[in-house]
Design a protein around this motif. Structure first.
Motif, PDB file in Angstrom:
ATOM      1  N   ALA A  11     -32.979   5.237 -22.104  1.00  0.00           N
ATOM      2  CA  ALA A  11     -31.873   6.330 -22.781  1.00  0.00           C
ATOM      3  C   ALA A  11     -31.805   7.333 -21.923  1.00  0.00           C
ATOM      4  O   ALA A  11     -30.711   8.141 -21.713  1.00  0.00           O
ATOM      5  CB  ALA A  11     -32.354   6.729 -24.434  1.00  0.00           C
ATOM      6  N   GLU A  68     -25.206   9.395 -16.266  1.00  0.00           N
ATOM      7  CA  GLU A  68     -23.915   9.450 -17.016  1.00  0.00           C
ATOM      8  C   GLU A  68     -23.624  10.761 -17.004  1.00  0.00           C
ATOM      9  O   GLU A  68     -24.433  12.024 -17.109  1.00  0.00           O
ATOM     10  CB  GLU A  68     -23.869   8.772 -18.164  1.00  0.00           C
ATOM     11  CG  GLU A  68     -23.851   7.294 -17.988  1.00  0.00           C
ATOM     12  CD  GLU A  68     -24.039   6.537 -19.500  1.00  0.00           C
ATOM     13  OE1 GLU A  68     -24.071   7.254 -20.583  1.00  0.00           O
ATOM     14  OE2 GLU A  68     -23.945   5.391 -19.578  1.00  0.00           O
ATOM     15  N   TYR A  91     -20.981  18.388 -22.631  1.00  0.00           N
ATOM     16  CA  TYR A  91     -20.203  17.644 -23.853  1.00  0.00           C
ATOM     17  C   TYR A  91     -19.978  18.967 -24.754  1.00  0.00           C
ATOM     18  O   TYR A  91     -18.862  18.767 -25.466  1.00  0.00           O
ATOM     19  CB  TYR A  91     -21.674  17.080 -24.659  1.00  0.00           C
ATOM     20  CG  TYR A  91     -20.852  16.146 -25.830  1.00  0.00           C
ATOM     21  CD1 TYR A  91     -20.220  15.032 -25.498  1.00  0.00           C
ATOM     22  CD2 TYR A  91     -21.006  16.607 -27.275  1.00  0.00           C
ATOM     23  CE1 TYR A  91     -19.588  14.319 -26.571  1.00  0.00           C
ATOM     24  CE2 TYR A  91     -20.238  15.936 -28.143  1.00  0.00           C
ATOM     25  CZ  TYR A  91     -19.688  14.709 -27.710  1.00  0.00           C
ATOM     26  OH  TYR A  91     -18.868  13.971 -28.629  1.00  0.00           O
ATOM     27  N   TRP A  98     -28.127  12.762 -26.622  1.00  0.00           N
ATOM     28  CA  TRP A  98     -29.457  12.152 -26.392  1.00  0.00           C
ATOM     29  C   TRP A  98     -29.312  10.497 -26.655  1.00  0.00           C
ATOM     30  O   TRP A  98     -30.340   9.946 -26.427  1.00  0.00           O
ATOM     31  CB  TRP A  98     -30.228  12.716 -27.594  1.00  0.00           C
ATOM     32  CG  TRP A  98     -30.848  13.740 -27.252  1.00  0.00           C
ATOM     33  CD1 TRP A  98     -32.454  14.064 -26.969  1.00  0.00           C
ATOM     34  CD2 TRP A  98     -30.491  15.208 -27.299  1.00  0.00           C
ATOM     35  NE1 TRP A  98     -32.700  15.314 -26.876  1.00  0.00           N
ATOM     36  CE2 TRP A  98     -31.541  16.064 -27.123  1.00  0.00           C
ATOM     37  CE3 TRP A  98     -29.290  15.706 -28.024  1.00  0.00           C
ATOM     38  CZ2 TRP A  98     -31.287  17.448 -26.963  1.00  0.00           C
ATOM     39  CZ3 TRP A  98     -28.991  17.234 -27.635  1.00  0.00           C
ATOM     40  CH2 TRP A  98     -30.059  17.919 -27.336  1.00  0.00           C
ATOM     41  N   GLN A  99     -28.350   9.949 -27.211  1.00  0.00           N
ATOM     42  CA  GLN A  99     -28.117   8.701 -27.639  1.00  0.00           C
ATOM     43  C   GLN A  99     -29.132   8.241 -28.647  1.00  0.00           C
ATOM     44  O   GLN A  99     -29.941   7.181 -28.251  1.00  0.00           O
ATOM     45  CB  GLN A  99     -28.022   7.694 -26.143  1.00  0.00           C
ATOM     46  CG  GLN A  99     -26.816   8.290 -25.353  1.00  0.00           C
ATOM     47  CD  GLN A  99     -26.847   7.453 -23.966  1.00  0.00           C
ATOM     48  OE1 GLN A  99     -27.586   6.969 -23.508  1.00  0.00           O
ATOM     49  NE2 GLN A  99     -25.694   7.635 -23.211  1.00  0.00           N
ATOM     50  N   LEU A 157     -26.485  11.719 -31.002  1.00  0.00           N
ATOM     51  CA  LEU A 157     -25.991  10.346 -30.572  1.00  0.00           C
ATOM     52  C   LEU A 157     -25.009  10.426 -29.054  1.00  0.00           C
ATOM     53  O   LEU A 157     -25.253   9.562 -28.398  1.00  0.00           O
ATOM     54  CB  LEU A 157     -24.846   9.848 -31.579  1.00  0.00           C
ATOM     55  CG  LEU A 157     -24.201   8.519 -31.592  1.00  0.00           C
ATOM     56  CD1 LEU A 157     -25.206   7.511 -31.624  1.00  0.00           C
ATOM     57  CD2 LEU A 157     -23.241   8.479 -32.412  1.00  0.00           C
ATOM     58  N   ARG A 158     -24.487  11.479 -28.767  1.00  0.00           N
ATOM     59  CA  ARG A 158     -23.518  11.478 -27.704  1.00  0.00           C
ATOM     60  C   ARG A 158     -24.283  12.002 -26.596  1.00  0.00           C
ATOM     61  O   ARG A 158     -24.073  11.450 -25.277  1.00  0.00           O
ATOM     62  CB  ARG A 158     -22.319  12.389 -28.090  1.00  0.00           C
ATOM     63  CG  ARG A 158     -21.234  11.825 -28.836  1.00  0.00           C
ATOM     64  CD  ARG A 158     -20.983  10.498 -28.643  1.00  0.00           C
ATOM     65  NE  ARG A 158     -20.075  10.099 -29.694  1.00  0.00           N
ATOM     66  CZ  ARG A 158     -19.231   8.991 -29.894  1.00  0.00           C
ATOM     67  NH1 ARG A 158     -19.614   8.101 -28.864  1.00  0.00           N
ATOM     68  NH2 ARG A 158     -18.395   8.460 -30.711  1.00  0.00           N
ATOM     69  N   ARG A 204     -30.132   6.893 -18.603  1.00  0.00           N
ATOM     70  CA  ARG A 204     -28.790   6.672 -18.768  1.00  0.00           C
ATOM     71  C   ARG A 204     -28.290   8.175 -18.948  1.00  0.00           C
ATOM     72  O   ARG A 204     -27.352   8.472 -18.255  1.00  0.00           O
ATOM     73  CB  ARG A 204     -28.551   5.942 -20.141  1.00  0.00           C
ATOM     74  CG  ARG A 204     -27.053   5.489 -19.994  1.00  0.00           C
ATOM     75  CD  ARG A 204     -27.057   4.258 -20.891  1.00  0.00           C
ATOM     76  NE  ARG A 204     -27.537   4.502 -22.240  1.00  0.00           N
ATOM     77  CZ  ARG A 204     -28.443   3.965 -22.899  1.00  0.00           C
ATOM     78  NH1 ARG A 204     -29.246   3.114 -22.242  1.00  0.00           N
ATOM     79  NH2 ARG A 204     -28.928   4.373 -24.089  1.00  0.00           N
ATOM     80  N   ARG A 205     -28.950   9.114 -19.563  1.00  0.00           N
ATOM     81  CA  ARG A 205     -28.406  10.490 -19.648  1.00  0.00           C
ATOM     82  C   ARG A 205     -28.413  11.133 -18.352  1.00  0.00           C
ATOM     83  O   ARG A 205     -27.620  11.931 -18.065  1.00  0.00           O
ATOM     84  CB  ARG A 205     -29.010  11.254 -20.676  1.00  0.00           C
ATOM     85  CG  ARG A 205     -29.256  10.895 -21.991  1.00  0.00           C
ATOM     86  CD  ARG A 205     -29.639  11.828 -23.182  1.00  0.00           C
ATOM     87  NE  ARG A 205     -30.862  12.403 -22.717  1.00  0.00           N
ATOM     88  CZ  ARG A 205     -32.071  11.875 -23.561  1.00  0.00           C
ATOM     89  NH1 ARG A 205     -31.775  11.060 -24.570  1.00  0.00           N
ATOM     90  NH2 ARG A 205     -33.122  12.326 -23.326  1.00  0.00           N
ATOM     91  N   THR A 240     -20.488  13.587 -18.662  1.00  0.00           N
ATOM     92  CA  THR A 240     -19.138  13.899 -19.324  1.00  0.00           C
ATOM     93  C   THR A 240     -18.234  14.238 -18.335  1.00  0.00           C
ATOM     94  O   THR A 240     -18.155  15.299 -17.880  1.00  0.00           O
ATOM     95  CB  THR A 240     -19.350  14.680 -20.515  1.00  0.00           C
ATOM     96  OG1 THR A 240     -20.448  14.112 -21.461  1.00  0.00           O
ATOM     97  CG2 THR A 240     -18.220  14.709 -21.377  1.00  0.00           C
ATOM     98  N   ARG A 295     -26.077  18.492 -19.676  1.00  0.00           N
ATOM     99  CA  ARG A 295     -25.314  17.328 -20.095  1.00  0.00           C
ATOM    100  C   ARG A 295     -24.922  17.949 -21.598  1.00  0.00           C
ATOM    101  O   ARG A 295     -23.745  17.884 -21.898  1.00  0.00           O
ATOM    102  CB  ARG A 295     -26.227  16.315 -20.487  1.00  0.00           C
ATOM    103  CG  ARG A 295     -25.481  15.151 -21.011  1.00  0.00           C
ATOM    104  CD  ARG A 295     -26.350  13.858 -21.052  1.00  0.00           C
ATOM    105  NE  ARG A 295     -25.475  12.715 -21.778  1.00  0.00           N
ATOM    106  CZ  ARG A 295     -24.469  12.057 -21.369  1.00  0.00           C
ATOM    107  NH1 ARG A 295     -24.181  12.216 -19.992  1.00  0.00           N
ATOM    108  NH2 ARG A 295     -24.096  10.896 -22.190  1.00  0.00           N
ATOM    109  N   ASP A 314     -29.941   7.766 -32.587  1.00  0.00           N
ATOM    110  CA  ASP A 314     -29.203   7.540 -34.226  1.00  0.00           C
ATOM    111  C   ASP A 314     -30.083   8.855 -34.891  1.00  0.00           C
ATOM    112  O   ASP A 314     -31.266   8.499 -35.279  1.00  0.00           O
ATOM    113  CB  ASP A 314     -29.168   6.282 -34.500  1.00  0.00           C
ATOM    114  CG  ASP A 314     -28.430   6.371 -35.905  1.00  0.00           C
ATOM    115  OD1 ASP A 314     -28.156   7.125 -36.518  1.00  0.00           O
ATOM    116  OD2 ASP A 314     -28.377   4.839 -36.389  1.00  0.00           O
TER     117      ASP A 314
END
Length: 230
Positions: A117, A124, A166, A185-186, A182-183, A120-121, A126, A162, A188
């Motif tokens: 996670a 990636e 966002y 830190w990805q 969620l968006r 990925r952050r 935004t 990031r 839940d």
């Protein structure tokens, strides 16, 4: 695909070897250090994708290592490895710029999920927002830097940039902690209790000179979430 290089700084040999083996099995290149001084040296000298950092280390403690890393490599992602009862140290770590933490004892599955996670952050982005204009400066999200009109500069971590990106991509909309988790830190929010959003917002406010006049840049709606006001 380029292999990600992960540095594990952990003085407990069985834990360090277990984590390193799991990372290699998952396809990552892994470096190891058994103390804070050696780990900090490796982290500064080598090109890394991520650091897994134990908080209790010989020679130099984990929080000291984290503070030095944030000065030397502000964009390098760091996940803390912490003991169950060290909430105060976890909070201090988040305030110093850690991207996440894993509480011992942890499963290999959980650790790898958090590693993926955070990695990925860090890759990636935004799309659509590269800079944010402030009343007294500008945020350059590509360079992860805040530049003020008086010449002062502040570096941003990958996570901070990031989060700002966002927030800026959703103008005039109040964003809940759950959505940000969620968006950005990805994670839940229904399954994980964390203060990461609040700690990161607090760091951003200091860097954006928004802490002396809260809400000038980032507005807080108590119990609801955050909104970028510019």
């Amino acid at each position: 695909m380029q292999r990600r290089v992960v540095l594990v700084i952990e003085d407990d040999l069985p834990i360090r070897r277990g984590v390193a083996d799991a990372l290699r099995h998952a396809g990552h290149e892994c470096l190891e250090a058994g103390d804070g001084a050696g780990g900090l040296r490796l982290a500064i000298e080598r090109e890394l994708s991520l650091v897994l950092l134990d908080l209790v280390l010989p020679l130099r403690g984990g929080l000291e290592v984290l503070a030095e890393l944030r000065r030397a490599k502000p964009g390098l992602p760091v996940i803390l490895l912490t003991a169950l009862g060290s909430e105060e140290e976890r909070v201090r770590g988040l305030r110093l710029g850690a991207d996440d933490y894993v509480v011992k004892p942890f499963s290999v599955r959980e650790l790898l999920a958090r590693v993926e996670a955070v990695l990925r952050r860090s890759v990636e982005r935004t799309e659509g927002v590269d800079s944010i204009r402030l009343a007294d400066g500008e945020v350059d999200l590509l360079r992860q830097e805040v530049r003020f009109d008086d010449g002062c500069r502040q570096s941003l971590t990958e996570l901070e940039a990031r989060l700002l990106r966002y927030l800026a991509s959703c103008p005039d909309r109040l964003l809940s902690r759950g959505e940000l988790l969620l968006r950005v830190w990805q994670v839940d929010a229904r399954r994980v209790r964390t203060r990461s959003v609040d700690m990161t917002i607090a760091r951003l406010r200091r860097k954006l000179r928004d802490d002396g006049n809260p809400g000038r840049v980032i507005e807080t709606a108590r119990g609801k979430g955050y909104r970028l006001k510019i």
